[in-house]
Scaffold this active site. Structure first.
Site, PDB file in Angstrom:
ATOM      1  N   HIS A 105       3.982 -15.028 -27.687  1.00 28.58           N
ATOM      2  CA  HIS A 105       4.497 -16.187 -28.416  1.00 28.58           C
ATOM      3  C   HIS A 105       5.588 -16.836 -27.569  1.00 28.58           C
ATOM      4  CE1 HIS A 105       5.152 -18.727 -31.832  1.00 28.58           C
ATOM      5  NE2 HIS A 105       6.412 -18.338 -31.991  1.00 28.58           N
ATOM      6  N   HIS A 135       6.411 -25.652 -26.935  1.00 30.72           N
ATOM      7  CA  HIS A 135       5.909 -25.009 -28.148  1.00 30.72           C
ATOM      8  C   HIS A 135       5.213 -26.039 -29.027  1.00 30.72           C
ATOM      9  CE1 HIS A 135       5.347 -22.537 -31.490  1.00 30.72           C
ATOM     10  NE2 HIS A 135       6.594 -22.296 -31.870  1.00 30.72           N
TER      11      HIS A 135
END
Length: 411
Positions: free
Chosen positions: A302, A339
């Site tokens: 992530h 992101h």
């Protein structure tokens, strides 16, 4: 009934590092990031003035002018990435397969720029100036809806929303629909376009974004000790998932096999991560895929570049994999893309599939001074040829929602 096997036969991507899998992958493995000054609006009043914008995208190349006007940008990205993926897979929707051809494409936020524009009009000129396309053009499920309508796909039509875990959950759930016989082919992934005043401003207000405005190319630096927040990105990542027998029968090119998904909840805090949730999510994915921790070589992390998040994920990987964690390559492609919120898991599943297919880990760029608390192998700054039989891709979201995909090399 035994579960049917699910393979990946098509990929499509719209991203800050490129439009289309060839351009995006080439830029990624060569460490060429896509983060720069914001050009979509005047960001001079904000503490963060950088983002991972998609460059050179013309929606009119992918849909009619009428569709362009009536839909938010995230839907444009989703439709374009889907067209690429379907073409890549060599598929056509026909009357014979339409009812077995479905969609599970989500978004974390949906049409924020369209919402922003219509509220601005309403405040300035009254409610009569709200566009009749405001609601259908901005709601989260309309990326999936328009894909289904555009192609005539009559199978499952689903759009999951789980913050930054959205795409990962969509892909995993789409795989399960095939495993259990609800469809033979699924379009799966996510799309997001929140580079606007309210999107950037909202994350600035919670002090989540990097403020390295003078050097945007080094602003996203996962696992580096000087990381100061994430960089917002935009785009879409789409996978074509297909039942193995169906793919073989038509002679499809197979990129890899989707072995499974794991999910978990932190049950801890709205925004602050908890190590145990991601740990349990990764272990659940390995159980679902029926593989051992020692079978995994690559982790697409992530890895958002936040001080707390990167350390938390490192600890979770070590807790899930034990001694084997030191043998893993743990890569964050967000160092180059930023992101993408709900679309992050989509483009990262595309990148993980390509890593398995090409047997290459992309680099994590901008590791200039690795944080001692982040003590794994992050493939710092240079891509690496390596054996990747099994990869996992992690996504974690606000609300403590976690998802992990397991992707296997097909042979």
């Amino acid at each position: 009934m035994s579960k049917r096997r699910v393979v990946i036969t098509g990929l499509g991507i719209v991203s800050p590092v490129g439009i289309g899998i060839k351009a995006a992958w080439e830029n990624l493995v060569n460490g060429r990031g896509g983060i720069g000054p914001i050009t979509r609006f005047d960001a001079s009043v904000l503490p963060t003035r950088i983002a991972g914008e998609v460059k050179g995208f013309d929606p009119a190349q992918w849909m009619s002018p009428k569709e362009v006007r009536r839909m938010d940008t995230f839907i444009h990205y989703g439709l374009a990435a889907t067209k690429m993926a379907i073409d890549d897979a060599g598929l056509t929707v026909t009357p014979e397969n339409a009812e077995r051809f479905g969609v599970n494409v989500g978004s974390g936020i949906g049409g924020l720029p369209m919402i922003e524009d219509n509220i601005r009009e309403m405040v300035a000129k009254g409610p009569r100036r709200i566009s009749p396309f405001f609601v259908p053009g901005s709601i989260v499920n309309m990326s999936a809806g328009m894909i289904s309508i555009h192609y005539g796909m009559k199978g499952p039509n689903v759009s999951m929303v789980s913050a930054c875990t959205t795409s990962t959950h969509c892909i995993g759930d789409a795989g399960r629909m095939i495993e259990y016989g609800d469809a033979d082919i699924m379009v799966a992934g996510g799309a997001e376009a929140t580079v606007c005043m309210s999107g950037i401003g909202g994350f600035c207000s919670v002090k989540a974004l990097s403020e390295r405005n003078e050097s945007p190319e080094t602003a996203s630096r996962p696992f580096d000790i000087d990381r100061d927040g994430f960089v917002l990105g935009e785009g879409a990542g789409i996978l074509i998932l297909e039942e193995l027998g169906h793919a073989k029968a038509r002679g499809a090119r197979i990129y890899g096999e989707l072995l499974g998904m794991g999910m978990s909840a932190d049950a801890h805090h709205m925004t602050a991560p908890d190590m145990d949730g991601p740990r349990r999510g990764m272990l659940a994915a390995l159980r679902n895929a029926k593989v051992n921790a020692s079978d995994v070589q690559y982790v697409n992390a992530h890895g958002t570049s936040t001080p707390l998040g990167d350390k938390n994920e490192t600890e979770a990987v070590k807790a899930a994999f034990g001694d084997h964690a030191k043998k893993l390559v743990v890569n964050s492609t967000k160092s180059m893309t930023g992101h993408l919120l709900g679309a992050a898991g989509g483009i990262e599943a595309v990148f993980s599939t390509l890593a398995v297919h090409h047997q290459v880990s992309p680099p994590t760029i901008n590791i200039l001074n690795q944080d001692p608390a982040c003590d794994l192998d992050y493939c710092a700054n240079t891509a690496r040829d390596m054996k990747i039989d099994i990869a996992i891709s992690n996504s974690f979201g606000f609300g403590g929602t976690n998802g992990t995909l397991v992707i296997k090399r097909f042979s």
